[in-house]
Design a protein around this motif. Structure first.
Motif, PDB file in Angstrom:
ATOM      1  N   GLU A   1       0.936  -1.305   0.104  1.00 46.00           N
ATOM      2  CA  GLU A   1      -0.060  -0.044   0.001  1.00 46.00           C
ATOM      3  C   GLU A   1       0.979   1.405   0.053  1.00 46.00           C
ATOM      4  OE1 GLU A   1      -3.193   0.127  -0.549  1.00 46.00           O
ATOM      5  OE2 GLU A   1      -3.294  -2.083  -0.388  1.00 46.00           O
ATOM      6  N   ARG A   2       1.828   1.226   0.681  1.00 46.97           N
ATOM      7  CA  ARG A   2       2.975   2.257   0.624  1.00 46.97           C
ATOM      8  C   ARG A   2       3.422   2.545  -0.579  1.00 46.97           C
ATOM      9  NH1 ARG A   2       5.700   1.769   6.678  1.00 46.97           N
ATOM     10  NH2 ARG A   2       3.824   2.043   7.874  1.00 46.97           N
ATOM     11  N   ILE A   3       4.106   1.576  -1.150  1.00 43.10           N
ATOM     12  CA  ILE A   3       4.640   1.702  -2.409  1.00 43.10           C
ATOM     13  C   ILE A   3       3.602   2.270  -3.474  1.00 43.10           C
ATOM     14  CG2 ILE A   3       5.482   0.292  -4.339  1.00 43.10           C
ATOM     15  CD1 ILE A   3       6.695  -1.515  -2.077  1.00 43.10           C
ATOM     16  N   SER A   4       2.247   1.543  -3.532  1.00 45.01           N
ATOM     17  CA  SER A   4       1.277   2.300  -4.326  1.00 45.01           C
ATOM     18  C   SER A   4       1.059   3.686  -4.049  1.00 45.01           C
ATOM     19  CB  SER A   4      -0.064   1.453  -4.203  1.00 45.01           C
ATOM     20  OG  SER A   4       0.175   0.271  -4.547  1.00 45.01           O
ATOM     21  N   CYS A   5       1.154   4.143  -2.918  1.00 48.60           N
ATOM     22  CA  CYS A   5       0.903   5.578  -2.213  1.00 48.60           C
ATOM     23  C   CYS A   5       1.934   6.319  -3.063  1.00 48.60           C
ATOM     24  CB  CYS A   5       0.967   5.783  -0.871  1.00 48.60           C
ATOM     25  SG  CYS A   5       0.587   7.399  -0.165  1.00 48.60           S
ATOM     26  N   MET A   6       3.069   5.864  -2.935  1.00 47.46           N
ATOM     27  CA  MET A   6       4.374   6.531  -3.491  1.00 47.46           C
ATOM     28  C   MET A   6       4.317   6.878  -4.911  1.00 47.46           C
ATOM     29  SD  MET A   6       6.065   7.948  -1.104  1.00 47.46           S
ATOM     30  CE  MET A   6       7.807   8.266  -1.443  1.00 47.46           C
ATOM     31  N   ASN A   7       3.860   5.444  -5.585  1.00 49.79           N
ATOM     32  CA  ASN A   7       3.660   5.705  -7.038  1.00 49.79           C
ATOM     33  C   ASN A   7       2.821   6.675  -7.495  1.00 49.79           C
ATOM     34  OD1 ASN A   7       5.454   3.756  -7.425  1.00 49.79           O
ATOM     35  ND2 ASN A   7       4.113   1.926  -7.568  1.00 49.79           N
ATOM     36  N   LEU A   8       1.600   6.890  -6.703  1.00 51.71           N
ATOM     37  CA  LEU A   8       0.752   7.836  -7.021  1.00 51.71           C
ATOM     38  C   LEU A   8       1.139   9.226  -6.846  1.00 51.71           C
ATOM     39  CD1 LEU A   8      -2.525   6.724  -5.268  1.00 51.71           C
ATOM     40  CD2 LEU A   8      -2.228   6.740  -7.671  1.00 51.71           C
ATOM     41  N   LYS A   9       2.273   9.623  -6.000  1.00 53.31           N
ATOM     42  CA  LYS A   9       2.668  10.685  -5.800  1.00 53.31           C
ATOM     43  C   LYS A   9       3.962  11.185  -7.116  1.00 53.31           C
ATOM     44  CE  LYS A   9       1.792  11.162  -1.076  1.00 53.31           C
ATOM     45  NZ  LYS A   9       1.117  12.347  -0.971  1.00 53.31           N
ATOM     46  N   GLY A  10       4.319  10.036  -7.728  1.00 49.46           N
ATOM     47  CA  GLY A  10       5.350  10.306  -8.989  1.00 49.46           C
ATOM     48  C   GLY A  10       6.473   9.531  -8.692  1.00 49.46           C
ATOM     49  N   TRP A  11       6.673   8.751  -7.486  1.00 46.34           N
ATOM     50  CA  TRP A  11       7.881   8.146  -7.241  1.00 46.34           C
ATOM     51  C   TRP A  11       7.923   6.664  -8.079  1.00 46.34           C
ATOM     52  CZ3 TRP A  11      11.621  10.863  -5.003  1.00 46.34           C
ATOM     53  CH2 TRP A  11      11.254  11.883  -4.668  1.00 46.34           C
TER      54      TRP A  11
END
Length: 74
Positions: free
Chosen positions: A63-73
């Motif tokens: 979930e944290r990785i998906s969240c970071m991906n949404l922020k452009g990371w």
């Protein structure tokens, strides 16, 4: 003989688990060059960590990785 099979099976499962967990890499480069710095990374990581608190199952990592991906990371 049954003990050696059990040992082999448990060893294979442990190795599979380690490689499976190791395939998830935490994103560390932002697609926006202006946001690609340590301060922005730490701020976004803290926001994602607060949004998805730790769980015993380990689901919070994905979930944290998906969240970071949404922020452009990536």
């Amino acid at each position: 003989m049954p003990q050696s099979k059990l040992l082999l099976l448990s060893t294979c499962l442990a190795i599979t688990f380690l490689f499976g967990c190791g395939s998830m890499t935490y994103p560390d480069v932002n697609v926006d060059p202006a946001k690609n710095n340590k301060a922005t990374f730490q701020q976004d990581a803290i926001v994602c960590a607060r949004s998805y608190p730790s769980s015993d199952s380990g689901a919070h990592f994905k979930e944290r990785i998906s969240c970071m991906n949404l922020k452009g990371w990536r």
